[in-house]
Design an enzyme around this catalytic site. Structure first.
Site, PDB file in Angstrom:
ATOM      1  N   ASP A  48      -3.999   1.543   9.753  1.00 41.56           N
ATOM      2  CA  ASP A  48      -3.150   1.593  10.948  1.00 41.56           C
ATOM      3  C   ASP A  48      -3.735   2.598  11.930  1.00 41.56           C
ATOM      4  OD1 ASP A  48      -1.392  -0.126   9.797  1.00 41.56           O
ATOM      5  OD2 ASP A  48       0.297   1.258   9.670  1.00 41.56           O
ATOM      6  N   LYS A 105       1.050  -6.067  14.877  1.00 42.73           N
ATOM      7  CA  LYS A 105       2.324  -6.452  14.268  1.00 42.73           C
ATOM      8  C   LYS A 105       3.251  -7.127  15.286  1.00 42.73           C
ATOM      9  CE  LYS A 105       2.554  -2.629  10.908  1.00 42.73           C
ATOM     10  NZ  LYS A 105       2.433  -3.230   9.583  1.00 42.73           N
ATOM     11  N   GLY A 177       5.667   4.361   5.531  1.00 47.12           N
ATOM     12  CA  GLY A 177       5.961   5.618   6.201  1.00 47.12           C
ATOM     13  C   GLY A 177       6.507   6.707   5.302  1.00 47.12           C
ATOM     14  N   ARG A 189       4.028  -5.253  -9.284  1.00 47.10           N
ATOM     15  CA  ARG A 189       4.342  -5.560 -10.689  1.00 47.10           C
ATOM     16  C   ARG A 189       5.320  -6.732 -10.795  1.00 47.10           C
ATOM     17  NH1 ARG A 189       2.248  -2.812 -14.803  1.00 47.10           N
ATOM     18  NH2 ARG A 189       1.673  -0.626 -14.541  1.00 47.10           N
ATOM     19  N   GLY A 238       3.219   3.048   1.621  1.00 47.13           N
ATOM     20  CA  GLY A 238       3.320   4.296   0.867  1.00 47.13           C
ATOM     21  C   GLY A 238       2.030   4.755   0.223  1.00 47.13           C
ATOM     22  N   GLY A 259      -1.177   2.926   6.117  1.00 50.14           N
ATOM     23  CA  GLY A 259      -0.511   3.154   7.393  1.00 50.14           C
ATOM     24  C   GLY A 259      -0.566   4.608   7.764  1.00 50.14           C
TER      25      GLY A 259
END
Lengths: 338, 244
Positions: A48, A105, A177, A189, A238, A259
């Site tokens: 990002d 986006k 974020g 998973r 994350g 990001g």
């Protein structure tokens, strides 16, 4: 065959780029071509960026593409407000600065934003839950576009629904974020587990499972047969360290989106470089140890289960923005777009 | 259960003894820095099954300096982002060793898309500040020649090389071009044009595949189609080099 193209002769051509890349006998915007771009991004990292300078840092670090954003997810989270498509001028500046693919986006269901992004010439559109959804019920019909789309998913059902709408690439939603990789792990998973389950089913059971997942049985059968999603699958949401990259890659994703993890850390160029190397060396802990050394502070990060509603909800009308898109469905009990 | 697992391993990886029992071995390395390297692996194995089922193929991923071994018969440099791959090779000190490996006469190399850029001596439209390449083929390659993703396309290309035509058994090949490069100029008579793309609106046919010595490159992605012509061609070239 023209005279100039002969084996053994030296060919002279003057134009370095074709002006109009299209002609009647070629097919553009086919699903193969759209999914092909995602396949070319495999084993890579997509970063990002919010300025042309950041885009250059990402390109120099070895990113295989950049995502042009107005604000990184961590800032969207902190500042709140309605998050929209990036200013086209900013996207144009970034496109003109780097030679790698540029993604952008659009809000979920906002096909007009997607049309604008396509007209700007972005290489891929992320129909993203990080922005405020524009349509609470419908996603964009992605078959109608020439440009490929990537969409987020938390489970196999979401992933296959997005693919049937035309998505050429899937990514985990994760918890954008936060710098907390836990949700991305959960989503990766969950998808793996559900694919294994589908694989073990006989032809009778799979009809019921398709109904349960709310997906077409053909697509589910194809997935079970392949033993993986039928399009490229990246991790997102994350990811903040080379170790996070390795974790996600070892869980079987094809590549990663990062990001806030890079440009919210204390030393973006060094961290960007380390993360880009980590995606190739994910199986090698010794190299990862070197790559992870002395990177400075990672992004501050907020554990996703510590996110209080007050922190996320700014005021009035925006009260259900985050619950609807980024919140964990298990914790909020809120049914979001899916 | 335990025995089953062991059996499978033995089947997948024959011991050196089995290999010395007359079975010929093809050992191929695929540069696995970034891009469609798994697709190449799948296509290569399928092509091999139809080519020489009596022989054995071993495909390894090249991620480290130590993976560039002299006993590899062939190397594929797959598509992906040329900047990403080139920066990785540079940072891990792999450019010179890989270049030396490719220049050896007993080795066969194939580059697709980004691989074509990396193999070329001259590159147009590089990233700001330029990018280092392996600099092997006397070609001038233009990055993203056809434009951005919106201009990515599928189209039939014409095969020109006789050996290639024999392998393919047809004159055309369906090419998938993703933000593809093209050879805009060949700089030496040693460079043979393997395939071109014809367009009514462009005077000269566009060179989309070429060969120099035992090194060839394609601007399109045969690993994204079910047609293994190019993988077969690669294996045949290795066979030829092995026999000579």
């Amino acid at each position: 065959m023209s005279d100039t193209v002969k084996n053994g002769s030296v060919v002279e051509v003057t134009n370095l780029l074709l002006q109009n890349g299209l002609w009647e006998k070629c097919q553009t915007g086919t699903f193969k071509v759209k999914a092909g771009l995602a396949q070319m991004a495999k084993g890579g990292i997509i970063m990002d960026v919010t300025t042309p300078e950041e885009a250059r840092i990402a390109e120099e670090a070895g990113a295989c593409a950049v995502m042009a954003l107005e604000r990184v997810p961590a800032d969207i989270r902190r500042e709140g407000g309605v998050a929209r498509m990036t200013d086209p001028q900013k996207i144009k500046d970034i496109i003109n600065t780097v030679t790698i693919p540029v993604m952008a986006k659009a809000r979920i269901g906002h096909f007009a934003e997607a049309q604008i992004l396509q007209a700007l010439g972005v290489d891929m559109i992320d129909e993203s839950e990080v922005l405020t959804p524009a349509d609470e019920e419908n996603h964009i019909n992605k078959h109608a576009f020439q440009v490929p789309f990537v969409c987020g998913a938390r489970d196999l059902g979401e992933a296959l629904r997005r693919i049937s709408e035309g998505a050429a690439m899937i990514r985990t939603k994760g918890e954008a974020g936060t710098g907390d990789v836990a949700e991305a792990v959960r989503h990766a998973r969950t998808i793996n587990k559900q694919i294994k389950k589908a694989k073990a089913m006989d032809s009778t059971e799979i009809y019921n499972y398709a109904k349960e997942l709310r997906v077409s049985v053909d697509l589910l059968m194809k997935t079970a047969e392949l033993g993986r999603l039928p399009v490229v699958n990246f991790a997102a949401g994350g990811i903040a360290t080379p170790a996070d990259v390795s974790l996600m890659m070892q869980l079987g994703v094809d590549g990663v989106f990062v990001g806030s993890g890079i440009f919210k850390s204390s030393n973006p160029p060094t961290r960007a470089l380390a993360m880009a190397q980590a995606v190739t060396h994910y199986k090698d802990p010794k190299i990862l140890a070197n790559l992870s050394s002395g990177l400075g502070e990672a992004m501050f990060g907020v554990p996703h289960d510590k996110l209080s509603k007050n922190e996320l909800v700014i005021k009035g009308d925006q009260s259900n923005i985050w619950n609807a898109t980024l919140g964990s469905p298990h914790k909020t009990g809120h049914t979001s777009l899916s | 259960m335990q025995t089953n697992i062991t059996d499978n391993i033995n089947e997948a990886m024959p011991s050196s003894e089995q290999l010395s029992n007359g079975k010929q071995r093809f050992k191929i390395g695929i540069l696995a820095v970034q891009g469609a390297f798994l697709e190449h692996q799948v296509a290569l194995k399928k092509a091999h099954a139809s080519f020489r089922p009596d022989s054995y193929i071993e495909v390894i991923e090249i991620r480290h300096l130590c993976d560039i071994k002299p006993d590899l018969d062939g190397v594929i440099i797959p598509g992906g982002e040329s900047t990403t791959i080139s920066l990785f090779l540079q940072r891990n000190g792999m450019i010179e060793p890989l270049r030396d490996w490719i220049l050896s006469k007993t080795h066969v190399t194939w580059g697709t898309c980004a691989g074509m850029i990396l193999l070329s001596k001259i590159t147009e439209n590089m990233k700001m500040g330029g990018q280092s390449t392996l600099s092997i083929m006397d070609t001038d390659v233009s990055r993203n020649f056809f434009g951005r993703q919106m201009q990515s396309f599928e189209a039939d290309i014409s095969l020109l090389d006789e050996e290639l035509l024999a392998t393919a058994g047809k004159k055309n090949f369906h090419g998938v071009f993703i933000r593809a490069p093209a050879i805009i100029k060949t700089e030496s008579p040693e460079v043979k044009v393997l395939a071109t793309l014809h367009r009514d609106d462009v005077e000269n046919d566009i060179i989309v595949a070429a060969k120099q010595g035992n090194v060839f490159s394609t601007a399109f992605h045969p690993e994204l189609t079910d047609d293994y012509t190019w993988h077969l061609y690669f294996l045949q070239l290795i066979q030829k080099v092995k026999n000579s």
